[in-house]
Design a protein around this motif. Sequence first.
Motif, PDB file in Angstrom:
ATOM      1  N   ALA A 119      -5.809  -0.874  -6.806  1.00 48.40           N
ATOM      2  CA  ALA A 119      -5.222   0.345  -7.369  1.00 48.40           C
ATOM      3  C   ALA A 119      -5.192   1.507  -6.387  1.00 48.40           C
ATOM      4  CB  ALA A 119      -5.935   0.737  -8.660  1.00 48.40           C
ATOM      5  N   HIS A 120      -4.956   1.235  -5.119  1.00 52.17           N
ATOM      6  CA  HIS A 120      -4.803   2.301  -4.136  1.00 52.17           C
ATOM      7  C   HIS A 120      -3.447   2.944  -4.375  1.00 52.17           C
ATOM      8  CE1 HIS A 120      -4.228   4.200  -0.194  1.00 52.17           C
ATOM      9  NE2 HIS A 120      -5.547   4.335  -0.231  1.00 52.17           N
ATOM     10  N   GLU A 121      -3.452   4.156  -4.882  1.00 52.87           N
ATOM     11  CA  GLU A 121      -2.233   4.816  -5.352  1.00 52.87           C
ATOM     12  C   GLU A 121      -1.195   5.044  -4.266  1.00 52.87           C
ATOM     13  OE1 GLU A 121      -1.022   5.302  -8.408  1.00 52.87           O
ATOM     14  OE2 GLU A 121      -2.796   4.155  -8.997  1.00 52.87           O
ATOM     15  N   GLU A 122      -1.620   5.462  -3.081  1.00 50.73           N
ATOM     16  CA  GLU A 122      -0.647   5.703  -2.011  1.00 50.73           C
ATOM     17  C   GLU A 122       0.048   4.397  -1.614  1.00 50.73           C
ATOM     18  OE1 GLU A 122       1.679   7.678   0.904  1.00 50.73           O
ATOM     19  OE2 GLU A 122       0.751   8.264  -0.981  1.00 50.73           O
ATOM     20  N   THR A 123      -0.689   3.305  -1.613  1.00 52.07           N
ATOM     21  CA  THR A 123      -0.084   2.005  -1.318  1.00 52.07           C
ATOM     22  C   THR A 123       0.952   1.672  -2.372  1.00 52.07           C
ATOM     23  OG1 THR A 123      -2.133   1.241  -0.290  1.00 52.07           O
ATOM     24  CG2 THR A 123      -0.538  -0.446  -0.955  1.00 52.07           C
ATOM     25  N   ARG A 124       0.623   1.858  -3.617  1.00 51.76           N
ATOM     26  CA  ARG A 124       1.567   1.574  -4.699  1.00 51.76           C
ATOM     27  C   ARG A 124       2.807   2.462  -4.593  1.00 51.76           C
ATOM     28  NH1 ARG A 124      -1.875   0.379 -10.188  1.00 51.76           N
ATOM     29  NH2 ARG A 124      -2.827  -1.547  -9.436  1.00 51.76           N
ATOM     30  N   ARG A 125       2.619   3.721  -4.246  1.00 55.74           N
ATOM     31  CA  ARG A 125       3.738   4.646  -4.106  1.00 55.74           C
ATOM     32  C   ARG A 125       4.671   4.195  -2.982  1.00 55.74           C
ATOM     33  NH1 ARG A 125       5.759   8.285  -1.184  1.00 55.74           N
ATOM     34  NH2 ARG A 125       4.115   8.387   0.368  1.00 55.74           N
ATOM     35  N   ARG A 126       4.082   3.794  -1.870  1.00 54.07           N
ATOM     36  CA  ARG A 126       4.916   3.369  -0.738  1.00 54.07           C
ATOM     37  C   ARG A 126       5.636   2.055  -1.043  1.00 54.07           C
ATOM     38  NH1 ARG A 126       2.894   5.394   5.047  1.00 54.07           N
ATOM     39  NH2 ARG A 126       1.647   7.150   4.380  1.00 54.07           N
ATOM     40  N   PHE A 127       4.954   1.137  -1.686  1.00 49.64           N
ATOM     41  CA  PHE A 127       5.620  -0.110  -2.079  1.00 49.64           C
ATOM     42  C   PHE A 127       6.797   0.176  -3.009  1.00 49.64           C
ATOM     43  CE2 PHE A 127       2.034  -3.239  -1.099  1.00 49.64           C
ATOM     44  CZ  PHE A 127       2.786  -3.978  -0.211  1.00 49.64           C
ATOM     45  N   ALA A 128       6.612   1.081  -3.953  1.00 49.15           N
ATOM     46  CA  ALA A 128       7.696   1.420  -4.883  1.00 49.15           C
ATOM     47  C   ALA A 128       8.890   1.992  -4.133  1.00 49.15           C
ATOM     48  CB  ALA A 128       7.197   2.398  -5.946  1.00 49.15           C
ATOM     49  N   ALA A 129       8.642   2.848  -3.150  1.00 49.91           N
ATOM     50  CA  ALA A 129       9.736   3.436  -2.369  1.00 49.91           C
ATOM     51  C   ALA A 129      10.447   2.378  -1.536  1.00 49.91           C
ATOM     52  CB  ALA A 129       9.199   4.552  -1.478  1.00 49.91           C
ATOM     53  N   ILE A 130       9.684   1.463  -0.943  1.00 57.26           N
ATOM     54  CA  ILE A 130      10.275   0.385  -0.145  1.00 57.26           C
ATOM     55  C   ILE A 130      11.122  -0.517  -1.025  1.00 57.26           C
ATOM     56  CG2 ILE A 130       9.702  -1.742   1.120  1.00 57.26           C
ATOM     57  CD1 ILE A 130       7.228  -0.094   2.205  1.00 57.26           C
ATOM     58  N   GLN A 131      10.574  -0.903  -2.158  1.00 57.10           N
ATOM     59  CA  GLN A 131      11.328  -1.768  -3.072  1.00 57.10           C
ATOM     60  C   GLN A 131      12.601  -1.072  -3.554  1.00 57.10           C
ATOM     61  OE1 GLN A 131       9.713  -2.834  -6.992  1.00 57.10           O
ATOM     62  NE2 GLN A 131      10.231  -4.955  -6.478  1.00 57.10           N
ATOM     63  N   GLN A 132      12.534   0.224  -3.813  1.00 53.85           N
ATOM     64  CA  GLN A 132      13.721   0.958  -4.244  1.00 53.85           C
ATOM     65  C   GLN A 132      14.774   0.981  -3.143  1.00 53.85           C
ATOM     66  OE1 GLN A 132      14.293   2.156  -7.476  1.00 53.85           O
ATOM     67  NE2 GLN A 132      16.342   2.131  -6.579  1.00 53.85           N
TER      68      GLN A 132
END
Length: 178
Positions: free
Chosen positions: A108-121
């Motif tokens: 649940a590392h939030e910054e990692t999740r945020r970056r993955f979401a941006a990459i996937q988008q």
Amino acid sequence: MPRKPVARDAVLDAFESLLIEVGERAATLDAVARKAGVSKGGLLYHFPNKEALIAVLLDRLEGLAKADADAMASASEGAAAYFIRSSVWADTPLDRVIVAATRLAEVAHEETRRRFAAIQQRWLDEIAADVGPGLARAVLYMGDGLYFNAMLSVGPAPEGGAAADVEELLAALERLRR
């Protein structure tokens, strides 16, 4: 532009490898220094704490993913076909950093999740520009499934291997485009 110190790269590579091999909790600063072949003081010179290591690893992820999305956007075969063709685990720098960062997302590392979401988008946007928004998510899931199965595959590859799977998915994509 000056080259980054070799020790800094070795530390980051060691951190990435440890995340892949043993996960976030076991990727301690001591373990990273040991694997990189540097003293803990040498590690701390470049990365004052684990969060600094994570930040640079995520920058690596973002940079490699941006280069991939740029290649996807300019691929002569189209973004959708490029995405499917490139979704086979090949132990590339992008593959390795994705798996390492996934280990951070698992805790649940939030910054990692945020970056993955941006990459996937970004990937989804590039695919949608090629095949339209209705088909884009299906292509994304095709590629993700291909990647996941190729990465986890054990034992000998089936006749034709992943190349046959890619060709089947590309044929399915062409049928869906009609």
